[in-house]
Design an enzyme around this catalytic site. Structure first.
Site, PDB file in Angstrom:
ATOM      1  N   GLY A 319       0.737  -1.257   0.000  1.00 42.59           N
ATOM      2  CA  GLY A 319       0.000   0.000   0.000  1.00 42.59           C
ATOM      3  C   GLY A 319       0.767   1.309   0.000  1.00 42.59           C
ATOM      4  N   SER A 322       1.759   5.376  -5.175  1.00 44.95           N
ATOM      5  CA  SER A 322       1.111   6.670  -5.381  1.00 44.95           C
ATOM      6  C   SER A 322      -0.350   6.543  -5.800  1.00 44.95           C
ATOM      7  CB  SER A 322       1.876   7.441  -6.454  1.00 44.95           C
ATOM      8  OG  SER A 322       1.890   6.682  -7.649  1.00 44.95           O
ATOM      9  N   CYS A 324      -2.210   3.802  -5.017  1.00 48.58           N
ATOM     10  CA  CYS A 324      -2.800   2.732  -4.209  1.00 48.58           C
ATOM     11  C   CYS A 324      -3.857   3.274  -3.270  1.00 48.58           C
ATOM     12  CB  CYS A 324      -1.755   2.087  -3.311  1.00 48.58           C
ATOM     13  SG  CYS A 324      -0.432   1.348  -4.210  1.00 48.58           S
ATOM     14  N   GLY A 359       5.868   4.005  -3.631  1.00 46.32           N
ATOM     15  CA  GLY A 359       5.948   5.130  -2.703  1.00 46.32           C
ATOM     16  C   GLY A 359       7.146   6.024  -2.904  1.00 46.32           C
ATOM     17  N   ARG A 420      -4.230  -9.998  -9.081  1.00 44.62           N
ATOM     18  CA  ARG A 420      -3.215  -9.437  -8.182  1.00 44.62           C
ATOM     19  C   ARG A 420      -3.816  -9.197  -6.796  1.00 44.62           C
ATOM     20  NH1 ARG A 420      -0.375  -4.569  -6.600  1.00 44.62           N
ATOM     21  NH2 ARG A 420       1.824  -5.073  -6.782  1.00 44.62           N
TER      22      ARG A 420
HETATM   23  P1  XMP Z   1       4.529   4.169  -7.184  1.00 44.48           P
HETATM   24  O1  XMP Z   1       4.400   4.880  -5.880  1.00 44.48           O
HETATM   25  O2  XMP Z   1       5.931   4.068  -7.655  1.00 44.48           O
HETATM   26  O3  XMP Z   1       4.032   2.670  -6.874  1.00 44.48           O
HETATM   27  O4  XMP Z   1       3.619   4.754  -8.221  1.00 44.48           O
HETATM   28  C1  XMP Z   1       4.044   1.647  -7.824  1.00 44.48           C
HETATM   29  C2  XMP Z   1       3.657   0.346  -7.169  1.00 44.48           C
HETATM   30  O5  XMP Z   1       2.334   0.399  -6.649  1.00 44.48           O
HETATM   31  C3  XMP Z   1       1.775  -0.916  -6.603  1.00 44.48           C
HETATM   32  N1  XMP Z   1       0.461  -0.864  -7.229  1.00 44.48           N
HETATM   33  C4  XMP Z   1      -0.693  -0.790  -6.554  1.00 44.48           C
HETATM   34  N2  XMP Z   1      -0.952  -0.869  -5.240  1.00 44.48           N
HETATM   35  N3  XMP Z   1      -3.249  -0.609  -5.693  1.00 44.48           N
HETATM   36  C5  XMP Z   1      -2.244  -0.778  -4.805  1.00 44.48           C
HETATM   37  O6  XMP Z   1      -2.504  -0.862  -3.616  1.00 44.48           O
HETATM   38  C6  XMP Z   1      -3.064  -0.534  -7.025  1.00 44.48           C
HETATM   39  O7  XMP Z   1      -4.006  -0.360  -7.802  1.00 44.48           O
HETATM   40  C7  XMP Z   1      -1.716  -0.644  -7.484  1.00 44.48           C
HETATM   41  N4  XMP Z   1      -1.172  -0.661  -8.723  1.00 44.48           N
HETATM   42  C8  XMP Z   1       0.171  -0.789  -8.528  1.00 44.48           C
HETATM   43  C9  XMP Z   1       2.728  -1.830  -7.340  1.00 44.48           C
HETATM   44  O8  XMP Z   1       3.439  -2.565  -6.388  1.00 44.48           O
HETATM   45  C10 XMP Z   1       3.606  -0.853  -8.107  1.00 44.48           C
HETATM   46  O9  XMP Z   1       4.864  -1.368  -8.418  1.00 44.48           O
END
Ligand code: XMP
Length: 508
Positions: A319, A322, A324, A359, A420
């Site tokens: 979680g 960005s 999420c 993150g 996922r």
């Molecule tokens: P950043 O912060 O770099 O994060 O944009 C990318 C990572 O976020 C995860 N990811 C998600 N997590 N809901 C979530 O809780 C989503 O819809 C989602 N899509 C991606 C994933 O691990 C990715 O690498």
């Protein structure tokens, strides 16, 4: 209490968990200039990278174009899995072929074509020369696509052989215009040997032939020089670019297909890999493939203990991303710096690399993740605005953006991403999304973004006095930052007049 369960009030005696903004690296005595810092690392047991950075397995971040660019720059792109298995295989093959020394789809000419025909053909294919091949022995169906690979090489024809000021007419046959003393090389020629041949004979392309002088492929000077530009590229034992592929926790068929196609690392793509069914299935997948298998995502010590005996790498992030909404939708999650440290405590004992996923807004966050025990970092939003990410640039209120969406968002789940989140999504009404669909500022090339990211990480290594990633992980210490300290750490009491290439107040 009626039984010996801890009291509800006891549950509220909670451990502190920290994330990026809660900590800073404590500066230390140093002789390390940022440029001297070596960012080489392991992303999984058997795969090393010069740049400890991965692009996220998301359908608005990594397809073959991004994966090619990432690997050329020394990192790793992880292909998303909202693609059919066939399309994913094609994407893997595209990455593997991208910097291949020997071009296999060679445009060839036949000796009885006219000069005009060949000139037109080369113009359409965007090449300036073609081996002339006796295609009489090549089966009909193989002659078009990839030319007459397999036929005997009789000569080579290039633009300079057929320009009008020379003594050949447009309707002359190629056999009269071609150079018939053709310099060829065997398949195991090295780039250096091929280049030496080209310099010696003042030529720009060398047909590669088998023992019977039959065409196998072509090496061009442009191809060799292009490879040299990427001196820290991530390559496999055969010199092809490395690529990762996301596979669902229960997708044994996708895992087998990606493995057969040559993916270097498979990433078990699950939002909660501490699910026992997921672990069982991941273990089976690991037993059946040759590629390294990274298991994720996890966020606790116990989850790391449950997978460390078979995983080639462990990916951390519950979680923090960005886009999420997992933490607000489910109430579950782990602040990322603490999550990475907990997992790394377990993984480091077994020599299993750790990847901090999600993150990361600034280069400072990335190097803090490494200080907390990660070997590499994975980013989505940081790269989603680059040219190499899928999707087009849109303009809103005069500013340029690209689409960026969570794999748990409605749109991404409609395209196949539900597994996922361990969800069987048949109808839109069944969806409980854990991500949002958004736009991110357009940023230009991946190379310039990565340059800023890695440059900042190297500088962080300089502040701690560490020349290598393992040394940095040993030496780095954190200090806790108050809210006032966080405020102090960003530009304050000024109005920013010119955008910096590596800073925006909201991290976008
Ligand atoms: P950043 O912060 O770099 O994060 O944009 C990318 C990572 O976020 C995860 N990811 C998600 N997590 N809901 C979530 O809780 C989503 O819809 C989602 N899509 C991606 C994933 O691990 C990715 O690498």
């Amino acid at each position: 209490m009626a039984n010996d369960r801890e009291s509800f009030s006891e549950k509220l005696r909670v451990p502190e968990s920290l994330t990026f903004d809660d900590v800073l690296l404590r500066p230390k005595e140093s002789r390390v200039e940022p440029d001297a810092a070596d960012t080489g690392t392991h992303v999984s047991r058997n795969v090393e990278l010069q740049v400890p950075v991965l692009s996220a397995a998301m359908d608005t971040v990594t397809e073959s174009e991004m994966a090619i660019a990432m690997a050329r720059e020394g990192g790793l792109g992880v292909l998303h899995r909202n693609l059919s298995v066939g399309d994913m295989v094609a994407e893997i093959e595209r990455v593997k072929r991208a910097d291949e020394l020997i071009i296999r789809d060679v445009v060839t000419a036949s000796p009885d074509q006219t000069v005009r025909e060949v000139d037109e053909m080369m113009g359409e294919a965007g090449v300036s020369g073609a081996p002339v091949v006796d295609d009489s022995g090549v089966p009909e169906g193989q002659r078009d696509d990839g030319g007459a690979v397999g036929g005997e090489v009789l000569g080579i024809i290039s633009g300079t052989d057929i320009r009008p000021f020379l003594e050949v007419g447009e309707s002359d046959e190629v056999r009269e215009a071609m150079t018939d003393e053709v310099i060829t090389a065997p398949e195991d020629v090295s780039p250096r040997e091929a280049l030496e041949l080209m310099y010696e004979h003042k030529i720009e392309r060398v047909p590669i032939v088998d023992e019977g002088d039959r065409l196998v492929g072509l090496i061009t000077m442009q191809g060799i020089l292009q490879r040299r530009e990427y001196d820290s590229a991530a390559r496999d034992g055969e010199g092809s670019l490395r690529v990762g592929a996301a596979v669902g926790p229960f997708e044994a068929d996708r895992a087998a297909a990606a493995d057969d196609a040559g993916a270097d690392v498979l990433f078990i793509d699950c939002a909660h890999a501490h699910n026992l069914d997921v672990i069982e299935s991941a273990r089976t997948i690991k037993e059946e493939v040759a590629a390294d298998v990274v298991v994720g995502n996890v966020g606790t010590r116990e989850a790391a203990e449950a997978v460390v005996d078979f995983a080639d790498g462990i990916k951390v992030g519950i979680g923090p991303g960005s886009i999420c909404t997992t933490r607000v939708v489910t109430g579950a999650g782990m602040p990322q710096i603490s999550a990475v440290a907990q997992v790394a405590d377990v993984a480091a004992l077994e020599g299993v690399p750790v990847i901090a996923d999600g993150g990361i807004r600034y280069s400072g966050d990335a190097i803090k993740a490494i200080a907390a025990g990660a070997d590499a970092v994975m980013l989505g939003s940081y790269f989603a605005g680059t040219d190499e990410a899928p999707g087009r640039v849109v303009t809103m209120n005069g500013k340029k953006y690209k689409q960026y969406r969570g794999m748990g968002s409605v749109g991404a789940m409609q395209s196949g991403g539900g597994e996922r989140y361990l969800k069987d999504v048949e109808e839109d009404d069944d969806m409980v999304p854990e991500g949002v669909e958004a736009a991110t500022p357009y940023k230009g090339t991946l190379a310039s973004e990565l340059h800023q990211l890695v440059g900042g990480m190297r500088s962080g290594m300089g502040y701690v006095g560490a020349e290598t990633i393992p040394e940095f992980k040993d030496r780095a210490e954190f200090v806790r930052v108050s809210q006032a300290g966080q405020h102090e750490g960003h530009p304050h009491d000024v109005v920013i007049t010119d955008e910096a290439p590596n800073y925006s107040p909201d991290g976008s």
